[in-house]
Design a protein around this motif. Structure first.
Motif, mmCIF file in Angstrom:
data_model
loop_
_atom_site.group_PDB
_atom_site.id
_atom_site.type_symbol
_atom_site.label_atom_id
_atom_site.label_comp_id
_atom_site.label_asym_id
_atom_site.label_seq_id
_atom_site.Cartn_x
_atom_site.Cartn_y
_atom_site.Cartn_z
ATOM 1 N N LEU A 93 1.494 6.796 -7.041
ATOM 2 C CA LEU A 93 0.726 7.832 -7.578
ATOM 3 C C LEU A 93 1.155 9.076 -7.616
ATOM 4 O O LEU A 93 1.574 9.935 -7.790
ATOM 5 C CB LEU A 93 -0.665 7.763 -6.630
ATOM 6 C CG LEU A 93 -1.435 6.503 -6.388
ATOM 7 C CD1 LEU A 93 -2.446 6.671 -5.677
ATOM 8 C CD2 LEU A 93 -1.964 6.149 -7.861
ATOM 9 N N GLY B 94 0.786 -1.291 -0.064
ATOM 10 C CA GLY B 94 -0.006 -0.128 0.190
ATOM 11 C C GLY B 94 0.743 1.262 -0.036
ATOM 12 O O GLY B 94 0.368 2.343 -0.771
ATOM 13 N N ILE B 95 1.898 1.136 0.775
ATOM 14 C CA ILE B 95 2.814 2.411 0.829
ATOM 15 C C ILE B 95 3.382 2.638 -0.396
ATOM 16 O O ILE B 95 3.586 3.841 -1.084
ATOM 17 C CB ILE B 95 3.775 2.279 2.121
ATOM 18 C CG1 ILE B 95 3.186 2.435 3.391
ATOM 19 C CG2 ILE B 95 5.005 3.342 1.661
ATOM 20 C CD1 ILE B 95 3.935 2.218 4.670
ATOM 21 N N ASN B 96 3.825 1.597 -1.164
ATOM 22 C CA ASN B 96 4.592 1.489 -2.372
ATOM 23 C C ASN B 96 3.530 1.922 -3.467
ATOM 24 O O ASN B 96 4.102 2.773 -4.410
ATOM 25 C CB ASN B 96 5.114 0.401 -2.873
ATOM 26 C CG ASN B 96 6.422 0.235 -3.628
ATOM 27 O OD1 ASN B 96 6.779 1.204 -4.209
ATOM 28 N ND2 ASN B 96 6.536 -0.947 -4.336
ATOM 29 N N PHE B 97 2.364 1.651 -3.445
ATOM 30 C CA PHE B 97 1.436 2.095 -4.404
ATOM 31 C C PHE B 97 1.177 3.268 -4.492
ATOM 32 O O PHE B 97 1.196 4.400 -5.390
ATOM 33 C CB PHE B 97 0.190 0.987 -4.193
ATOM 34 C CG PHE B 97 -0.797 1.609 -5.416
ATOM 35 C CD1 PHE B 97 -0.822 0.956 -6.778
ATOM 36 C CD2 PHE B 97 -1.986 2.261 -4.899
ATOM 37 C CE1 PHE B 97 -1.697 1.458 -7.574
ATOM 38 C CE2 PHE B 97 -2.990 2.359 -5.902
ATOM 39 C CZ PHE B 97 -2.781 2.016 -7.219
ATOM 40 N N TYR B 98 1.032 3.904 -3.113
ATOM 41 C CA TYR B 98 0.825 5.412 -2.723
ATOM 42 C C TYR B 98 1.987 6.172 -3.119
ATOM 43 O O TYR B 98 1.764 7.377 -3.890
ATOM 44 C CB TYR B 98 0.578 5.549 -1.121
ATOM 45 C CG TYR B 98 0.521 7.054 -0.949
ATOM 46 C CD1 TYR B 98 -0.796 7.697 -1.204
ATOM 47 C CD2 TYR B 98 1.607 7.857 -0.294
ATOM 48 C CE1 TYR B 98 -1.028 9.058 -0.876
ATOM 49 C CE2 TYR B 98 1.428 9.255 0.018
ATOM 50 C CZ TYR B 98 0.116 9.603 -0.189
ATOM 51 O OH TYR B 98 0.013 10.876 0.151
ATOM 52 N N MET B 99 3.203 5.601 -3.140
ATOM 53 C CA MET B 99 4.499 6.450 -3.626
ATOM 54 C C MET B 99 4.355 6.371 -5.310
ATOM 55 O O MET B 99 4.941 7.398 -5.798
ATOM 56 C CB MET B 99 5.610 5.923 -3.226
ATOM 57 C CG MET B 99 5.871 5.863 -1.573
ATOM 58 S SD MET B 99 5.746 7.370 -0.877
ATOM 59 C CE MET B 99 7.317 8.106 -1.591
#
Length: 90
Positions: free
Chosen positions: A90, A83-88
């Motif tokens: 975006l 989730g953190i990686n996906f947020y980064m």
């Protein structure tokens, strides 16, 4: 070695000392931590393999932070890393 990585190294050593002190007589806790860490790394491997062709750049690295996160938090920790990686991304 810069200050940033030196700070992480000091924090890692402190956490290791605290874990050893807390788990002095708790072999079951250590086995549980290592088992969750290894299973978390296996999960990261398979999710990376599955997502590598679908979403470029979403792969999580294999490192001590990933192992500790999955060892302490289990599957929710691995999902948090993605989730953190996906947020980064975006």
């Amino acid at each position: 070695m810069d200050t940033f990585s030196g700070g992480f190294m000091i924090i890692g050593i402190l956490v290791l000392v605290l874990v050893i002190g807390a788990a002095k007589n708790k072999a079951e806790w250590i086995i549980n931590f290592v088992l969750r860490g290894v299973l978390g790394m296996v999960m990261v491997y398979f999710v990376n393999y599955f997502l590598s062709g679908r979403i470029p750049g979403i792969e999580i690295g294999y490192n001590p932070v990933t192992f500790i996160t999955s060892g302490i938090l289990g599957i929710p920790g691995v999902l948090m890393l993605y989730g953190i990686n996906f947020y980064m991304i975006l």
